[in-house]
Motif scaffolding. Structure first.
Motif, PDB file in Angstrom:
ATOM      1  N   GLY A 200       0.731  -1.242   0.107  1.00 22.45           N
ATOM      2  CA  GLY A 200       0.019  -0.053   0.138  1.00 22.45           C
ATOM      3  C   GLY A 200       1.133   1.212   0.020  1.00 22.45           C
ATOM      4  O   GLY A 200       2.291   1.192   0.002  1.00 22.45           O
ATOM      5  N   ARG A 201       0.226   2.482   0.078  1.00 24.53           N
ATOM      6  CA  ARG A 201       0.914   3.717  -0.114  1.00 24.53           C
ATOM      7  C   ARG A 201       1.777   3.719   1.165  1.00 24.53           C
ATOM      8  O   ARG A 201       2.870   4.241   1.122  1.00 24.53           O
ATOM      9  N   MET A 202       1.175   3.578   2.291  1.00 20.13           N
ATOM     10  CA  MET A 202       1.708   3.831   3.500  1.00 20.13           C
ATOM     11  C   MET A 202       3.004   2.424   3.685  1.00 20.13           C
ATOM     12  O   MET A 202       3.976   2.755   4.240  1.00 20.13           O
ATOM     13  N   GLY A 203       2.444   1.188   3.742  1.00 18.26           N
ATOM     14  CA  GLY A 203       3.063   0.159   3.694  1.00 18.26           C
ATOM     15  C   GLY A 203       4.374   0.128   3.147  1.00 18.26           C
ATOM     16  O   GLY A 203       5.585  -0.258   3.600  1.00 18.26           O
ATOM     17  N   SER A 204       4.262   0.537   1.757  1.00 14.06           N
ATOM     18  CA  SER A 204       5.540   0.584   0.889  1.00 14.06           C
ATOM     19  C   SER A 204       6.588   1.603   1.480  1.00 14.06           C
ATOM     20  O   SER A 204       7.955   1.529   1.523  1.00 14.06           O
ATOM     21  N   THR A 205       5.991   2.795   1.939  1.00  9.52           N
ATOM     22  CA  THR A 205       6.800   3.750   2.505  1.00  9.52           C
ATOM     23  C   THR A 205       7.506   3.404   3.827  1.00  9.52           C
ATOM     24  O   THR A 205       8.767   3.728   3.673  1.00  9.52           O
ATOM     25  N   VAL A 206       6.725   2.641   4.445  1.00 11.00           N
ATOM     26  CA  VAL A 206       7.342   2.141   5.751  1.00 11.00           C
ATOM     27  C   VAL A 206       8.577   1.063   5.424  1.00 11.00           C
ATOM     28  O   VAL A 206       9.563   1.070   6.108  1.00 11.00           O
ATOM     29  N   CYS A 207       8.237   0.301   4.465  1.00 12.48           N
ATOM     30  CA  CYS A 207       9.390  -0.771   4.050  1.00 12.48           C
ATOM     31  C   CYS A 207      10.518  -0.008   3.713  1.00 12.48           C
ATOM     32  O   CYS A 207      11.681  -0.280   4.327  1.00 12.48           O
ATOM     33  N   GLN A 208      10.496   0.888   3.066  1.00 16.46           N
ATOM     34  CA  GLN A 208      11.663   1.691   2.505  1.00 16.46           C
ATOM     35  C   GLN A 208      12.338   2.541   3.793  1.00 16.46           C
ATOM     36  O   GLN A 208      13.570   2.483   4.002  1.00 16.46           O
ATOM     37  N   ALA A 209      11.462   2.987   4.912  1.00 16.90           N
ATOM     38  CA  ALA A 209      12.195   3.736   6.108  1.00 16.90           C
ATOM     39  C   ALA A 209      12.765   2.593   6.780  1.00 16.90           C
ATOM     40  O   ALA A 209      13.717   2.934   7.465  1.00 16.90           O
TER      41      ALA A 209
ATOM     42  N   PRO B 251       9.153   9.158  10.698  1.00 12.87           N
ATOM     43  CA  PRO B 251       9.935   9.407  11.894  1.00 12.87           C
ATOM     44  C   PRO B 251       9.445   8.771  13.009  1.00 12.87           C
ATOM     45  O   PRO B 251       9.812   8.170  13.925  1.00 12.87           O
ATOM     46  N   GLY B 252       8.138   9.103  13.149  1.00 16.32           N
ATOM     47  CA  GLY B 252       7.157   8.534  14.219  1.00 16.32           C
ATOM     48  C   GLY B 252       6.880   7.189  13.996  1.00 16.32           C
ATOM     49  O   GLY B 252       6.886   6.200  15.152  1.00 16.32           O
ATOM     50  N   VAL B 253       6.833   6.442  13.002  1.00 15.85           N
ATOM     51  CA  VAL B 253       6.753   5.074  12.946  1.00 15.85           C
ATOM     52  C   VAL B 253       7.988   4.456  13.341  1.00 15.85           C
ATOM     53  O   VAL B 253       8.111   3.427  14.102  1.00 15.85           O
ATOM     54  N   VAL B 254       9.050   4.927  12.737  1.00 21.45           N
ATOM     55  CA  VAL B 254      10.413   4.221  13.289  1.00 21.45           C
ATOM     56  C   VAL B 254      10.507   4.412  14.906  1.00 21.45           C
ATOM     57  O   VAL B 254      11.132   3.429  15.303  1.00 21.45           O
TER      58      VAL B 254
END
Ligand code: NDP
Ligand SMILES: O=C(O)C1=N[C@H](C(=O)O)C[C@H](O)C1
Length: 245
Positions: free
Chosen positions: A11-20, A220-223
């Motif tokens: 997803g939009r967020m999931g793929s961004t989280v994978c990269q982060a 940054p908040g997710v990490v």
């Protein structure tokens, strides 16, 4: 090293989280799950923490399955309420879930977390308060989880309802009520995630506005949540407790 699985990874967020996660020191991405994948200790690839950015209709079931699979969980998906929080608390309180923890946050962007806090601080000093949330048109839920949380924080901070002489509103143009606070939702191509809290008094207005122009704003908040979740107990709601807010 903290091993991380992402659920909703396409997803939009999931793929961004994978990269982060791949770019963050001390984190290792070990599993990407999406719709159709089963959640189990095997499919999670030895993860310590799972991050869920899926859809409101499935996130609670995912969280239970992730707890049962033996991982701590960071959730950004919206759609939660007091009843679903209570069910997660119960699930975590079972002996089999000892040591497991879950963090659910409607918004991981610092500007939004602060705007929610500022809105609650300001609310008792103003006669009127209304919320406008503005998002990309692919968003499946309205109002946004952030707007719901903002309205709840405002309602908890002030007893008074905003004055409103409206007698006729056949189209619902005055928006929806969340704990007595009016919330209006805009869906517009070009937007990402935005919120305004309008506070009015005779002769003056305070406008609080938060803009996530890009999904990098949430990372940054997710990490931080992924790094901190292992040292927390039970259910944490919101990013505030992790940043002394
Ligand atoms: N807390 C925060 O800071 C933020 C929260 N959000 C919230 O995050 C959520 C996701 O948003 P967004 O990434 O834009 O949405 P997307 O629709 O882009 O992504 C959701 C993903 O989850 C997948 N999915 C659906 N069902 C399941 C399932 N049962 N198991 C695993 N994956 C599944 C979808 O697959 P498919 O498309 O095939 O169904 C899709 O790939 C929303 O609730 C949104 O409001 C968003 C931004 C920030
Ligand atoms: O769907 C989104 O995009 C967002 N969802 C969350 C919400 O509903 O509050 C957080 C942010 O507004 C982006």
């Amino acid at each position: 090293m903290i091993r991380v699985a992402v659920v909703g990874a396409a997803g939009r967020m999931g793929s961004t989280v994978c990269q982060a996660v791949e770019e963050a020191d001390g984190l290792e991405l070990v599993a990407r799950l999406d719709a159709g994948d089963t959640i189990s200790a095997e499919t999670l690839g030895g993860a310590d923490v799972a991050v869920d950015f899926t859809v409101p209709t499935v996130t609670e079931a995912n969280v239970r399955a992730l707890i049962d699979a033996g991982v701590d969980v960071v959730v950004g998906t919206t759609g939660w309420d007091e009843e679903s929080y209570a069910r997660v608390r119960e699930h975590l309180a079972r002996p089999e879930a000892a040591g497991r923890s879950v963090l659910i946050a409607p918004n991981f962007a610092l500007s939004a977390v602060l705007a929610m806090r500022f809105a609650a601080l300001a609310a008792p000093y103003f006669e009127s308060v209304e919320i406008i949330e503005l998002h990309h048109p692919n968003k499946v839920d309205a109002p946004s989880g952030t707007a719901v949380a903002t309205a709840q924080a405002i309602a908890a901070a002030r007893a008074a309802a905003s004055p409103d002489a409206t007698e006729s509103d056949p189209l619902g143009a005055r928006g929806g009520l969340v704990d007595g606070v009016r919330v209006h939702a805009v869906r517009l191509r070009g937007l990402t995630a935005h919120e305004e809290v309008l506070l009015g008094n005779p002769g003056e207005q305070l406008t609080l506005r938060t803009d996530s122009f890009d999904r990098s704003s949430f990372m940054p908040g997710v990490v931080l949540a992924v790094r901190e979740i292992g040292s927390r107990e039970g259910l944490t709601i919101g990013l505030g407790p992790l940043i002394n807010l």
